[in-house]
Design a protein around this motif. Structure first.
Motif, PDB file in Angstrom:
ATOM      1  N   ASN A   3       1.960  -7.753  -0.450  1.00 35.55           N
ATOM      2  CA  ASN A   3       1.711  -6.173   0.368  1.00 35.55           C
ATOM      3  C   ASN A   3       1.855  -5.234  -0.310  1.00 35.55           C
ATOM      4  O   ASN A   3       1.207  -4.101  -0.454  1.00 35.55           O
ATOM      5  N   TYR A   6      -0.813  -4.841  -2.972  1.00 33.32           N
ATOM      6  CA  TYR A   6      -2.052  -4.449  -2.323  1.00 33.32           C
ATOM      7  C   TYR A   6      -2.114  -3.161  -1.956  1.00 33.32           C
ATOM      8  O   TYR A   6      -3.328  -2.386  -2.162  1.00 33.32           O
ATOM      9  N   LYS A   7      -1.161  -2.453  -1.392  1.00 35.11           N
ATOM     10  CA  LYS A   7      -1.113  -1.236  -0.951  1.00 35.11           C
ATOM     11  C   LYS A   7      -1.236  -0.124  -2.368  1.00 35.11           C
ATOM     12  O   LYS A   7      -1.858   0.790  -2.129  1.00 35.11           O
TER      13      LYS A   7
END
Length: 88
Positions: A3, A6-7
């Motif tokens: 995550n 991805y961010k």
């Protein structure tokens, strides 16, 4: 971990495409119409931008004092988020 990666990837993509607006003294801009400055008789089909206004002074970064074409200075400074460049 995925995550966060991805961010960071999305933020990098977004930031690469954002074009900052740099206004200077003497530029002509349009001012966004807000609920406080909107004419209640125009309804939802009224204009969303008003102007043009000339930037007379940079108060702080991204905060500008505006003057209309007749020479009247607006009472308080405006943030760059509420302005867009006026092309003559």
């Amino acid at each position: 971990m995925r995550n966060v990666a991805y961010k960071q990837c999305i933020a990098k993509y977004y930031n690469s495409r954002v074009k900052p607006q740099a206004f200077t003294t003497g530029d002509w801009v349009m001012r966004k119409v807000s609920l406080a400055t909107k004419n209640p008789n125009e309804g939802t089909l009224g204009p969303t931008w008003e102007g043009p206004y000339k930037i007379t002074k940079v108060c702080r970064p991204e905060t500008f004092q505006l003057r209309d074409p007749k020479g009247k200075t607006l009472p308080h400074p405006w943030n760059a988020d509420h302005l867009k460049y006026y092309y003559k």
